[in-house]
Each structure stands twice: as structure tokens, then as C-alpha cells.
Design a protein around this motif. Sequence first.
Motif, PDB file in Angstrom:
ATOM      1  N   PRO A 259       0.800  -1.232   0.000  1.00 23.04           N
ATOM      2  CA  PRO A 259       0.000   0.000   0.000  1.00 23.04           C
ATOM      3  C   PRO A 259       0.832   1.282   0.000  1.00 23.04           C
ATOM      4  CG  PRO A 259      -0.914  -1.592   1.538  1.00 23.04           C
ATOM      5  CD  PRO A 259       0.389  -2.154   1.080  1.00 23.04           C
ATOM      6  N   ASN A 260       2.040   1.225   0.594  1.00 22.47           N
ATOM      7  CA  ASN A 260       2.869   2.433   0.648  1.00 22.47           C
ATOM      8  C   ASN A 260       3.679   2.654  -0.631  1.00 22.47           C
ATOM      9  OD1 ASN A 260       4.857   0.495   0.809  1.00 22.47           O
ATOM     10  ND2 ASN A 260       5.645   1.117   2.811  1.00 22.47           N
ATOM     11  N   GLY A 261       3.497   1.791  -1.625  1.00 23.94           N
ATOM     12  CA  GLY A 261       4.187   1.976  -2.887  1.00 23.94           C
ATOM     13  C   GLY A 261       5.470   1.183  -3.026  1.00 23.94           C
ATOM     14  N   SER A 262       5.953   0.608  -1.929  1.00 27.57           N
ATOM     15  CA  SER A 262       7.140  -0.245  -2.017  1.00 27.57           C
ATOM     16  C   SER A 262       6.723  -1.643  -2.475  1.00 27.57           C
ATOM     17  CB  SER A 262       7.869  -0.304  -0.676  1.00 27.57           C
ATOM     18  OG  SER A 262       7.059  -0.926   0.305  1.00 27.57           O
ATOM     19  N   LEU A 263       7.714  -2.494  -2.750  1.00 22.86           N
ATOM     20  CA  LEU A 263       7.437  -3.830  -3.241  1.00 22.86           C
ATOM     21  C   LEU A 263       8.082  -4.883  -2.366  1.00 22.86           C
ATOM     22  CD1 LEU A 263       8.133  -3.376  -7.087  1.00 22.86           C
ATOM     23  CD2 LEU A 263       5.936  -3.162  -5.900  1.00 22.86           C
ATOM     24  N   ASN A 264       7.345  -5.946  -2.086  1.00 19.72           N
ATOM     25  CA  ASN A 264       7.928  -7.162  -1.530  1.00 19.72           C
ATOM     26  C   ASN A 264       8.318  -8.059  -2.702  1.00 19.72           C
ATOM     27  OD1 ASN A 264       7.767  -6.754   1.246  1.00 19.72           O
ATOM     28  ND2 ASN A 264       5.641  -7.473   1.355  1.00 19.72           N
ATOM     29  N   CYS A 265       9.530  -8.594  -2.666  1.00 19.71           N
ATOM     30  CA  CYS A 265       9.997  -9.461  -3.735  1.00 19.71           C
ATOM     31  C   CYS A 265      10.550 -10.741  -3.118  1.00 19.71           C
ATOM     32  CB  CYS A 265      11.121  -8.793  -4.539  1.00 19.71           C
ATOM     33  SG  CYS A 265      10.819  -7.081  -5.007  1.00 19.71           S
ATOM     34  N   PHE A 266      10.383 -11.849  -3.816  1.00 19.86           N
ATOM     35  CA  PHE A 266      11.078 -13.055  -3.383  1.00 19.86           C
ATOM     36  C   PHE A 266      11.323 -13.952  -4.578  1.00 19.86           C
ATOM     37  CE2 PHE A 266       6.744 -14.689  -3.125  1.00 19.86           C
ATOM     38  CZ  PHE A 266       6.856 -16.017  -3.494  1.00 19.86           C
ATOM     39  N   THR A 267      12.376 -14.757  -4.468  1.00 15.92           N
ATOM     40  CA  THR A 267      12.684 -15.755  -5.476  1.00 15.92           C
ATOM     41  C   THR A 267      12.482 -17.137  -4.876  1.00 15.92           C
ATOM     42  OG1 THR A 267      15.016 -15.640  -4.855  1.00 15.92           O
ATOM     43  CG2 THR A 267      14.327 -14.347  -6.768  1.00 15.92           C
ATOM     44  N   SER A 268      12.250 -18.100  -5.764  1.00 16.39           N
ATOM     45  CA  SER A 268      12.037 -19.475  -5.295  1.00 16.39           C
ATOM     46  C   SER A 268      12.394 -20.452  -6.410  1.00 16.39           C
ATOM     47  CB  SER A 268      10.583 -19.686  -4.862  1.00 16.39           C
ATOM     48  OG  SER A 268       9.707 -19.533  -5.967  1.00 16.39           O
ATOM     49  N   THR A 269      12.640 -21.694  -5.994  1.00 14.87           N
ATOM     50  CA  THR A 269      12.776 -22.805  -6.933  1.00 14.87           C
ATOM     51  C   THR A 269      11.880 -23.937  -6.448  1.00 14.87           C
ATOM     52  OG1 THR A 269      14.641 -23.832  -5.763  1.00 14.87           O
ATOM     53  CG2 THR A 269      15.171 -22.186  -7.458  1.00 14.87           C
ATOM     54  N   LYS A 270      11.633 -24.891  -7.333  1.00 17.78           N
ATOM     55  CA  LYS A 270      10.743 -26.004  -6.993  1.00 17.78           C
ATOM     56  C   LYS A 270      11.265 -26.805  -5.812  1.00 17.78           C
ATOM     57  CE  LYS A 270       8.708 -30.197  -8.994  1.00 17.78           C
ATOM     58  NZ  LYS A 270       8.616 -31.064 -10.220  1.00 17.78           N
ATOM     59  N   ASP A 271      12.584 -27.067  -5.787  1.00 16.66           N
ATOM     60  CA  ASP A 271      13.146 -27.917  -4.739  1.00 16.66           C
ATOM     61  C   ASP A 271      13.410 -27.185  -3.436  1.00 16.66           C
ATOM     62  OD1 ASP A 271      13.085 -30.092  -6.433  1.00 16.66           O
ATOM     63  OD2 ASP A 271      15.172 -29.874  -7.071  1.00 16.66           O
ATOM     64  N   ALA A 272      13.806 -25.907  -3.516  1.00 13.49           N
ATOM     65  CA  ALA A 272      14.231 -25.182  -2.313  1.00 13.49           C
ATOM     66  C   ALA A 272      13.136 -24.353  -1.678  1.00 13.49           C
ATOM     67  CB  ALA A 272      15.421 -24.279  -2.643  1.00 13.49           C
ATOM     68  N   GLY A 273      12.046 -24.089  -2.411  1.00 12.68           N
ATOM     69  CA  GLY A 273      11.084 -23.115  -1.917  1.00 12.68           C
ATOM     70  C   GLY A 273      11.684 -21.726  -2.026  1.00 12.68           C
ATOM     71  N   MET A 274      11.431 -20.864  -1.036  1.00  9.01           N
ATOM     72  CA  MET A 274      11.969 -19.501  -1.108  1.00  9.01           C
ATOM     73  C   MET A 274      13.488 -19.512  -0.991  1.00  9.01           C
ATOM     74  SD  MET A 274      10.885 -16.052   0.975  1.00  9.01           S
ATOM     75  CE  MET A 274      11.429 -16.608   2.592  1.00  9.01           C
ATOM     76  N   THR A 275      14.157 -18.740  -1.851  1.00  8.31           N
ATOM     77  CA  THR A 275      15.620 -18.693  -1.851  1.00  8.31           C
ATOM     78  C   THR A 275      16.181 -17.323  -1.493  1.00  8.31           C
ATOM     79  OG1 THR A 275      15.642 -18.257  -4.238  1.00  8.31           O
ATOM     80  CG2 THR A 275      15.791 -20.562  -3.529  1.00  8.31           C
ATOM     81  N   MET A 276      15.429 -16.251  -1.751  1.00 13.80           N
ATOM     82  CA  MET A 276      15.870 -14.902  -1.402  1.00 13.80           C
ATOM     83  C   MET A 276      14.650 -14.015  -1.277  1.00 13.80           C
ATOM     84  SD  MET A 276      18.611 -12.398  -3.405  1.00 13.80           S
ATOM     85  CE  MET A 276      20.071 -13.376  -2.908  1.00 13.80           C
ATOM     86  N   LYS A 277      14.693 -13.065  -0.341  1.00 10.99           N
ATOM     87  CA  LYS A 277      13.600 -12.120  -0.218  1.00 10.99           C
ATOM     88  C   LYS A 277      14.163 -10.706  -0.173  1.00 10.99           C
ATOM     89  CE  LYS A 277      13.174 -12.767   4.835  1.00 10.99           C
ATOM     90  NZ  LYS A 277      12.222 -13.124   5.905  1.00 10.99           N
ATOM     91  N   ALA A 278      13.323  -9.751  -0.597  1.00 13.08           N
ATOM     92  CA  ALA A 278      13.824  -8.387  -0.725  1.00 13.08           C
ATOM     93  C   ALA A 278      12.686  -7.388  -0.579  1.00 13.08           C
ATOM     94  CB  ALA A 278      14.499  -8.193  -2.092  1.00 13.08           C
ATOM     95  N   GLU A 279      13.068  -6.135  -0.316  1.00 13.74           N
ATOM     96  CA  GLU A 279      12.134  -5.016  -0.339  1.00 13.74           C
ATOM     97  C   GLU A 279      12.724  -3.937  -1.236  1.00 13.74           C
ATOM     98  OE1 GLU A 279       9.603  -2.147   2.685  1.00 13.74           O
ATOM     99  OE2 GLU A 279      11.688  -2.616   3.183  1.00 13.74           O
ATOM    100  N   ALA A 280      11.901  -3.431  -2.156  1.00 13.76           N
ATOM    101  CA  ALA A 280      12.306  -2.357  -3.059  1.00 13.76           C
ATOM    102  C   ALA A 280      11.498  -1.109  -2.735  1.00 13.76           C
ATOM    103  CB  ALA A 280      12.103  -2.772  -4.504  1.00 13.76           C
ATOM    104  N   ILE A 281      12.200  -0.003  -2.511  1.00 11.46           N
ATOM    105  CA  ILE A 281      11.551   1.285  -2.209  1.00 11.46           C
ATOM    106  C   ILE A 281      11.852   2.249  -3.336  1.00 11.46           C
ATOM    107  CG2 ILE A 281      11.472   3.216  -0.579  1.00 11.46           C
ATOM    108  CD1 ILE A 281      12.266   1.245   1.627  1.00 11.46           C
ATOM    109  N   PHE A 282      10.801   2.970  -3.793  1.00 11.02           N
ATOM    110  CA  PHE A 282      10.916   3.857  -4.935  1.00 11.02           C
ATOM    111  C   PHE A 282      10.774   5.324  -4.515  1.00 11.02           C
ATOM    112  CE2 PHE A 282       9.916  -0.276  -6.514  1.00 11.02           C
ATOM    113  CZ  PHE A 282      10.554  -0.368  -7.735  1.00 11.02           C
TER     114      PHE A 282
END
Length: 282
Positions: A259-282
Motif C-alpha cells: 500500500p505504501n508503494g514499495s514492493l515485496n519481492c522473493f525468489t524461489s525454486t521447486k526444490d528449495a522453496g523460497m531462496t531470497m527475499k527483498a524489499e524495493a523502495i521507490f
Amino acid sequence: MNINVNELKSWIGNDEIAFDEVSQSLEARFRATLDEDPGNPQKGEIASSGLHWALAPAVVKSSLLGKDSHPKKGEFLPPVPLPRRMWAGCRTHFLKPLKIGDLVKKRSSVVDINLKDGKSGLLCFVTANYEFFVDDQLMIKEDHDLVYRDYNKEDKTIFVKNDLPFIKSDYEEKIFAHPTMLFRYSAITFNGHRIHYDYPYSIEEEGYKDLVFHGPLQATLMLRAAEKYKKAKVKSFSHRGVAPVYANDDLIINIENKPNGSLNCFTSTKDAGMTMKAEAIF
């Protein structure tokens, strides 16, 4: 393993300065590595986001590399007596855009060293600060976390699948982690770490199941996906690695608009599930 953390902490304050150029050829190779049209980069154009992670890498002669082909410990970074070194994440602030043709001064300093007990045993976290200047103007600053851990190649590596976060995905990308992408990224960043291109070393010496995808490459793909979705340049980007990504995996990027305009981001693979998470602010 007994580690004298006070001795390691004597590296806090250690610093170094290096110089590099945001060259037209580096920009073209960077674009091609990310499967983009390399085009004909011109001086004065804004450089690709994430390119700063390829600037002013450590340059040492081959005889001064360790077994893993990283520069031997005890120069800029402390001599942590744990064999595995991994990119844990960082917090990056983009103050002004780098442009093709810029001559960049990179100032690095060690700012913190801590020991922690993790699920896999003793961990050593080293935080370094990096600042990128052009004509004495600060363009980018970040705090970068490295983690060192023990590993015995006689022990069987345990692979755990992480849960995916409960978010509403507003944007998704799928990228195949082709071994050539890893090789090219190692080349343009002058990263000699053998886990990224030496398959027998990666599986037999460090216990991985395949070549390991670079942490900053994974972060770069998330950063650029966030900018593509938002149609704007990121001002602040923080990310943390959760699990390794391997060559020949499909890497999925998901983005949630907050809602505040920033973004939640995450990467994943089939075997590992989530691999990295991030927040992007503009």
C-alpha cells in the motif's frame, strides 16, 4: 571449532580504495548476460541497475587465491577459519544513477564481525560497507553481509525446502539458471569462486548438488524485475539470501505491491522453496 572473535574484530575499520570505469563494453556484456539485447551502449546513458556489483572487484594474482579461488583471507576481509563463504545479502541505497563512461571510486571498509550458532553449526557474519563515488559525489552506498560456515565434505548435505510467503503476487518472472549465465557473470565480475563454474569442485568439495547461482546475480534479477513492474528506478533495495539456487533450476521471481508503494519481492525454486527475499523502495 574455537574461533577468537576478538582477533577477528581487529579487522573492523580495515579499508581499501579501488577504481573502475562503467565502460561501454562492460554494459554490453552485462546486458547479454541477463539475456537482453546488448545493443550499442553510448557514453552518458544511465547504466543498467545492478551493474555496480560488477565494478572494482578484488584483483589478485592467481598464486594468492585460496582453495576455493577466492582471494586468500586476511587481506581486506578477516581470516575467518571456516571454509564456506556465501553472500548473505545487503542493503543498498541508490543516490544518483551511474552513467556509461563514469570513472568510479569504490571505498570499502569492514564495519562489523559477529559469531552466531545456526542450524548447521557455527556461523561468522562479516559486514562491509561499500561506497561508490563519481567526481567525489556519492552515487551508491551499501552494507553487504557475508556469512562463513563450517563444512565437512564427508558429511551428507541436508536439503530443506523453505515455505513460500503468503503474499498476493502482482508480477511473476521465470528464469532458467543456465550454466552459461553463471559462467558469464563470474567473468564480468572477475569472481573466481569455483562453486559457480567448477562442477566437480562444487559437488565433491563443498557438497552442493550442482553449480551455485551467484547471490548478487539473483538480487540483480529481482531488482530489475521490480523496476520493470514499477516502471521506475529503485531508490533503496534490501535483500537477504535464504537458500542456494543451482544451475539448471527454474528461478521464479514474485513481486507484491504494498500500500505504501514499495514492493515485496522473493525468489524461489521447486526444490528449495523460497531462496531470497527483498524489499524495493521507490
